[in-house]
Design an enzyme around this catalytic site. Structure first.
Site, PDB file in Angstrom:
ATOM      1  N   CYS A 141      15.150 -10.761   4.294  1.00 58.20           N
ATOM      2  CA  CYS A 141      15.902 -11.480   3.265  1.00 58.20           C
ATOM      3  C   CYS A 141      15.450 -12.938   3.238  1.00 58.20           C
ATOM      4  O   CYS A 141      15.245 -13.556   4.287  1.00 58.20           O
ATOM      5  CB  CYS A 141      17.401 -11.398   3.581  1.00 58.20           C
TER       6      CYS A 141
ATOM      7  N   HIS B   9      24.306  -8.815  -2.185  1.00 61.42           N
ATOM      8  CA  HIS B   9      24.454 -10.276  -2.136  1.00 61.42           C
ATOM      9  C   HIS B   9      25.605 -10.755  -3.028  1.00 61.42           C
ATOM     10  O   HIS B   9      26.265 -11.741  -2.724  1.00 61.42           O
ATOM     11  CB  HIS B   9      23.172 -10.990  -2.576  1.00 61.42           C
TER      12      HIS B   9
ATOM     13  N   HIS C  78      20.165  -3.994  -2.280  1.00 60.33           N
ATOM     14  CA  HIS C  78      20.046  -5.221  -1.486  1.00 60.33           C
ATOM     15  C   HIS C  78      20.558  -6.413  -2.297  1.00 60.33           C
ATOM     16  O   HIS C  78      21.324  -7.237  -1.798  1.00 60.33           O
ATOM     17  CB  HIS C  78      18.585  -5.439  -1.064  1.00 60.33           C
ATOM     18  N   GLU C  79      20.143  -6.471  -3.567  1.00 59.69           N
ATOM     19  CA  GLU C  79      20.539  -7.625  -4.409  1.00 59.69           C
ATOM     20  C   GLU C  79      22.007  -7.568  -4.785  1.00 59.69           C
ATOM     21  O   GLU C  79      22.702  -8.582  -4.738  1.00 59.69           O
ATOM     22  CB  GLU C  79      19.676  -7.672  -5.674  1.00 59.69           C
TER      23      GLU C  79
HETATM   24  O1  LIG Z   1      17.881 -10.952  -1.851  1.00 60.39           O
HETATM   25  C1  LIG Z   1      16.503 -11.070  -2.057  1.00 60.39           C
HETATM   26  N1  LIG Z   1      15.795 -11.100  -0.853  1.00 60.39           N
HETATM   27  O2  LIG Z   1      16.332 -11.772   0.145  1.00 60.39           O
HETATM   28  C2  LIG Z   1      14.358 -10.899  -0.889  1.00 60.39           C
HETATM   29  C3  LIG Z   1      13.960  -9.590  -0.267  1.00 60.39           C
HETATM   30  C4  LIG Z   1      14.665  -8.435  -0.881  1.00 60.39           C
HETATM   31  C5  LIG Z   1      14.448  -7.097  -0.248  1.00 60.39           C
HETATM   32  C6  LIG Z   1      14.965  -6.018  -0.905  1.00 60.39           C
HETATM   33  C7  LIG Z   1      14.823  -4.751  -0.396  1.00 60.39           C
HETATM   34  C8  LIG Z   1      14.152  -4.558   0.798  1.00 60.39           C
HETATM   35  C9  LIG Z   1      13.626  -5.633   1.474  1.00 60.39           C
HETATM   36  C10 LIG Z   1      13.772  -6.915   0.953  1.00 60.39           C
HETATM   37 NI    NI Z   2      18.244 -10.929   0.311  1.00 56.44          NI
END
Ligand SMILES: OCN(O)CCCc1ccccc1
Ligand code: NI
Length: 183
Positions: free
Chosen positions: A110, A157, A153-154
């Site tokens: 992240c 957040h 993932h997003e």
């Molecule tokens: O929230 C965005 N982030 O921190 C960037 C990486 C996002 C990410 C999403 C799925 C798997 C690995 C990394």
């Molecule tokens: Ni992230």
């Protein structure tokens, strides 16, 4: 343009808040913010710009990572079949998901976490997401595998959830039941 300077890191309260819905149609200010977020993600993957501005490559970014309590996120990535996902999304909502789970075999990272956190992050294998796009279109996305992981993932957040919240503390590296890797 947005750089890593604007990305808040673990410990910042914004990363643990539930973000508020954004009024539609988008105000000029929110449209500019979301457009800048999408450009930041694209820039982070550009070899020259990422080097020039010291950007850490990312496939997406959510407004809380800029310290903004808004339900907005931007993604720019290709799934493993080469399908491009590149847009800003407002008030995204997961309206259904599979029982089956998936995960990235190498775990997740992240932009707001300046450390490696090893472990499998179990995610829904398939999700259906309703959202409004940067251009104002209401869309329903049916996502599976890697694309489903990125969006989860997003969207996490926007709900104050970090990827490592999902890692099994006793056996971080053991794949969960009823799950297959997406990569
Ligand atoms: O929230 C965005 N982030 O921190 C960037 C990486 C996002 C990410 C999403 C799925 C798997 C690995 C990394
Ligand atoms: Ni992230």
């Amino acid at each position: 343009m947005l750089t890593m300077k604007e990305i808040v890191r673990e410990g910042h309260p914004a990363l643990r808040e539930v973000a508020k819905e954004v009024d539609l149609p988008l105000s000029a200010e929110n449209k500019q913010i979301l457009s800048d977020m999408l450009q930041f993600v694209k820039n982070s993957q550009d070899p020259e710009l990422s080097e020039k501005y010291d950007l850490r490559p990312g496939v997406g970014v959510a407004a809380p990572q800029l310290g903004l309590n808004k339900r907005m996120l931007a993604v720019h990535f290709e799934d493993l079949k080469g399908q491009l996902y590149s847009d800003g999304y407002i008030n995204p909502k997961i309206i259904s998901h599979s029982v089956e789970q998936t995960y990235i075999s190498t775990g997740e990272g992240c932009l707001s976490v300046d450390r490696e956190v090893p472990g499998i992050v179990p995610r829904h294998k398939r999700i259906t997401v309703k959202a409004t796009t940067l251009s104002g279109e209401e869309v329903t996305l049916r996502l599976k595998g890697y694309a489903a992981v990125v969006f989860q993932h997003e969207i996490d957040h926007l709900n104050g959830i970090m990827f490592y919240d999902h890692i099994n503390e006793e056996n971080p590296l053991s794949p969960p039941q009823n799950a297959t890797p997406c990569d």
